[in-house]
Design a protein around this motif. Structure first.
Motif, PDB file in Angstrom:
ATOM      1  N   ARG A 141     -64.716  45.933  41.916  1.00 17.89           N
ATOM      2  CA  ARG A 141     -63.385  46.303  41.423  1.00 17.89           C
ATOM      3  C   ARG A 141     -63.286  47.812  41.203  1.00 17.89           C
ATOM      4  O   ARG A 141     -62.281  48.446  41.571  1.00 17.89           O
ATOM      5  CB  ARG A 141     -63.079  45.554  40.126  1.00 17.89           C
ATOM      6  CG  ARG A 141     -62.761  44.084  40.320  1.00 17.89           C
ATOM      7  CD  ARG A 141     -62.145  43.481  39.072  1.00 17.89           C
ATOM      8  NE  ARG A 141     -63.069  43.480  37.942  1.00 17.89           N
ATOM      9  CZ  ARG A 141     -63.924  42.493  37.686  1.00 17.89           C
ATOM     10  NH1 ARG A 141     -63.965  41.429  38.484  1.00 17.89           N
ATOM     11  NH2 ARG A 141     -64.725  42.550  36.637  1.00 17.89           N
ATOM     12  N   GLU A 142     -64.330  48.389  40.618  1.00 21.47           N
ATOM     13  CA  GLU A 142     -64.319  49.823  40.350  1.00 21.47           C
ATOM     14  C   GLU A 142     -64.327  50.630  41.649  1.00 21.47           C
ATOM     15  O   GLU A 142     -63.624  51.635  41.778  1.00 21.47           O
ATOM     16  CB  GLU A 142     -65.533  50.197  39.490  1.00 21.47           C
ATOM     17  CG  GLU A 142     -65.520  51.630  39.001  1.00 21.47           C
ATOM     18  CD  GLU A 142     -66.614  51.906  37.985  1.00 21.47           C
ATOM     19  OE1 GLU A 142     -66.748  53.074  37.571  1.00 21.47           O
ATOM     20  OE2 GLU A 142     -67.358  50.966  37.604  1.00 21.47           O
ATOM     21  N   LEU A 143     -65.101  50.166  42.618  1.00 18.86           N
ATOM     22  CA  LEU A 143     -65.188  50.870  43.893  1.00 18.86           C
ATOM     23  C   LEU A 143     -63.864  50.811  44.652  1.00 18.86           C
ATOM     24  O   LEU A 143     -63.418  51.816  45.232  1.00 18.86           O
ATOM     25  CB  LEU A 143     -66.323  50.276  44.731  1.00 18.86           C
ATOM     26  CG  LEU A 143     -66.598  50.916  46.089  1.00 18.86           C
ATOM     27  CD1 LEU A 143     -66.812  52.421  45.960  1.00 18.86           C
ATOM     28  CD2 LEU A 143     -67.826  50.268  46.733  1.00 18.86           C
ATOM     29  N   LYS A 144     -63.215  49.653  44.648  1.00 17.33           N
ATOM     30  CA  LYS A 144     -61.913  49.547  45.307  1.00 17.33           C
ATOM     31  C   LYS A 144     -60.883  50.459  44.641  1.00 17.33           C
ATOM     32  O   LYS A 144     -60.044  51.076  45.313  1.00 17.33           O
ATOM     33  CB  LYS A 144     -61.434  48.096  45.298  1.00 17.33           C
ATOM     34  CG  LYS A 144     -62.223  47.191  46.236  1.00 17.33           C
ATOM     35  CD  LYS A 144     -61.794  45.742  46.093  1.00 17.33           C
ATOM     36  CE  LYS A 144     -62.632  44.829  46.977  1.00 17.33           C
ATOM     37  NZ  LYS A 144     -62.283  43.389  46.780  1.00 17.33           N
ATOM     38  N   GLU A 145     -60.944  50.552  43.319  1.00 16.34           N
ATOM     39  CA  GLU A 145     -60.052  51.469  42.614  1.00 16.34           C
ATOM     40  C   GLU A 145     -60.334  52.906  43.028  1.00 16.34           C
ATOM     41  O   GLU A 145     -59.412  53.687  43.300  1.00 16.34           O
ATOM     42  CB  GLU A 145     -60.233  51.312  41.101  1.00 16.34           C
ATOM     43  CG  GLU A 145     -59.319  52.212  40.283  1.00 16.34           C
ATOM     44  CD  GLU A 145     -59.576  52.101  38.794  1.00 16.34           C
ATOM     45  OE1 GLU A 145     -59.051  52.962  38.061  1.00 16.34           O
ATOM     46  OE2 GLU A 145     -60.296  51.178  38.354  1.00 16.34           O
TER      47      GLU A 145
END
Length: 400
Positions: free
Chosen positions: A194-198
């Motif tokens: 999730r953090e990487l996609k953000e």
């Protein structure tokens, strides 16, 4: 959080294209930080009194003159202002340093000029000053996109500061990258995805994604040794790494190096010089360099403590404390060590020319059979994704 509006990518045309050659880079080390992060083992120092930037600038220029005598005439293909926190420099300091590089070496228009910056030290006026001085790429030390982990990592900024810095960088500079650290304590694959996609939704063209490592001499090392800081084990780290490769590739920022991801054409030219085993001048406290003289390559290193480096430069014209001539075998080992980090791999003819031998066929066959390396035609060799997970072992095997 809302995705930032995507910028006009045609701006990138102003930067010279990557020729695939190693090139010649100039690295300038600004050693000062506002605070020392607990995981950091870089040559960075906190000073509670203002740094005499004019005096340090004069020393940078003086050391450049000495290094120019060692390197001979060169065409610069990239400049990197690293640290420390170079965004603590005044724009006039940056301008003077870049002017000095241009006086000592040929510096064509359109080469990549990168500055590292921390979100906590970012101001629009300073960014515009750096851009006016010639910086055309900024690398932001974001490190995490949640406030809890930013506090754990000892960062002085919060997520709001990071997003403000990212937006400013995107508005002002033709190119922008930022760093994230993963494999943090208790981090799950789902959380990291999730953090990487953000992060990718904010990134223009480049991300540097590093696994948290526990380095001796840092506060984290003592906590880890005492059992008070637990990082993901090897299996969990491998899962996080594999998720990183899958997501970035799917989103158009595939890995071109073990920890670096870019849209095609937006790779860091300066770091490619290192990984392609090109020459580079190291200027400033704790800076390293590689300079070719005839058939030999010289490894240079300067005094790490800023004030001691400054005294040496003012006395001797440079702060170098080591100049080592690297033999062919040492150069061949370094070429393997650096080149196998890259997706493009290593030029085998160049390695054979340096080492004076072929790869051990049995060792190569073993690594090929187990899927750790692969040939690219007859001219190049690279690690597979599985090989990247055990990169040090692969390099050690091939170098024997």
């Amino acid at each position: 959080m809302d995705t930032l509006e995507q910028p006009d990518l045609t701006r990138y045309a102003a930067l010279l294209p990557d020729t695939g050659e190693p090139g010649f880079g100039v690295y300038v080390h600004w050693p000062f930080c506002a605070a020392k992060c607990p995981y950091c083992d870089f040559n960075s120092h906190v000073r509670h009194q203002p740094v005499d930037q004019e005096r340090f600038t004069a020393a940078f220029l003086k050391e450049m003159a000495t290094v120019r005598q060692l390197s001979g005439p060169k065409t610069v293909t990239s400049v990197f202002l690293g640290g420390g926190t170079p965004s603590l420099m005044n724009p006039s300091t940056v301008a003077a340093i870049l002017d000095g590089i241009g006086k000592h070496w040929h510096m064509p228009d359109g080469i990549e000029i990168t500055m590292e910056a921390n979100p906590s030290s970012v101001e629009a006026e300073r960014f515009r000053g750096y851009r006016a001085a010639g910086v055309n790429r900024v690398s932001l030390g974001v490190q995490a996109l949640n406030d809890r982990d930013l506090k754990f990592l000892g960062r002085l900024h919060d997520v709001a500061d990071a997003l403000k810095a990212i937006k400013l960088a995107r508005d002002i500079f033709p190119r922008m990258s930022f760093d994230l650290i993963y494999a943090r304590p208790n981090q799950t694959v789902d959380e990291w995805e999730r953090e990487l996609k953000e992060a990718i939704s904010y990134a223009v063209d480049h991300l540097s994604l590093y696994q948290l490592t526990i380095e001796e001499g840092t506060p984290f090392f003592g906590l880890h040794k005492a059992g008070k800081l637990i990082v993901p084990d090897g299996d969990q780290s491998a899962l996080l790494y594999e998720a990183t490769q899958e997501i970035t590739a799917r989103e158009g920022l595939p890995a071109y190096e073990v920890s670096n991801h870019a849209r095609p054409g937006a790779e860091s030219r300066h770091n490619l010089t290192y990984w392609r085993y090109g020459d580079y001048a190291g200027i400033g406290p704790g800076a390293h360099g590689r300079l070719t003289r005839g058939s030999m390559k010289i490894a240079t290193a300067t005094e790490r403590k800023p004030e001691s480096w400054l005294d040496l430069v003012e006395r001797d014209g440079h702060g170098m404390i080591d100049q080592e001539q690297l033999g062919y075998e040492e150069q061949a080992d370094e070429l393997l060590l650096m080149g196998l980090r890259l997706k493009e791999g290593v030029d085998l003819a160049r390695w054979q020319q340096l080492s004076g031998r072929d790869l051990d066929p049995k060792r190569e066959e073993f690594l090929l059979e187990h899927g750790f390396i692969e040939r690219i035609g007859n001219s190049r060799l690279r690690c597979t994704p599985s090989g990247m997970l055990i990169l040090d072992s692969v390099v050690a095997d091939l170098a024997c």
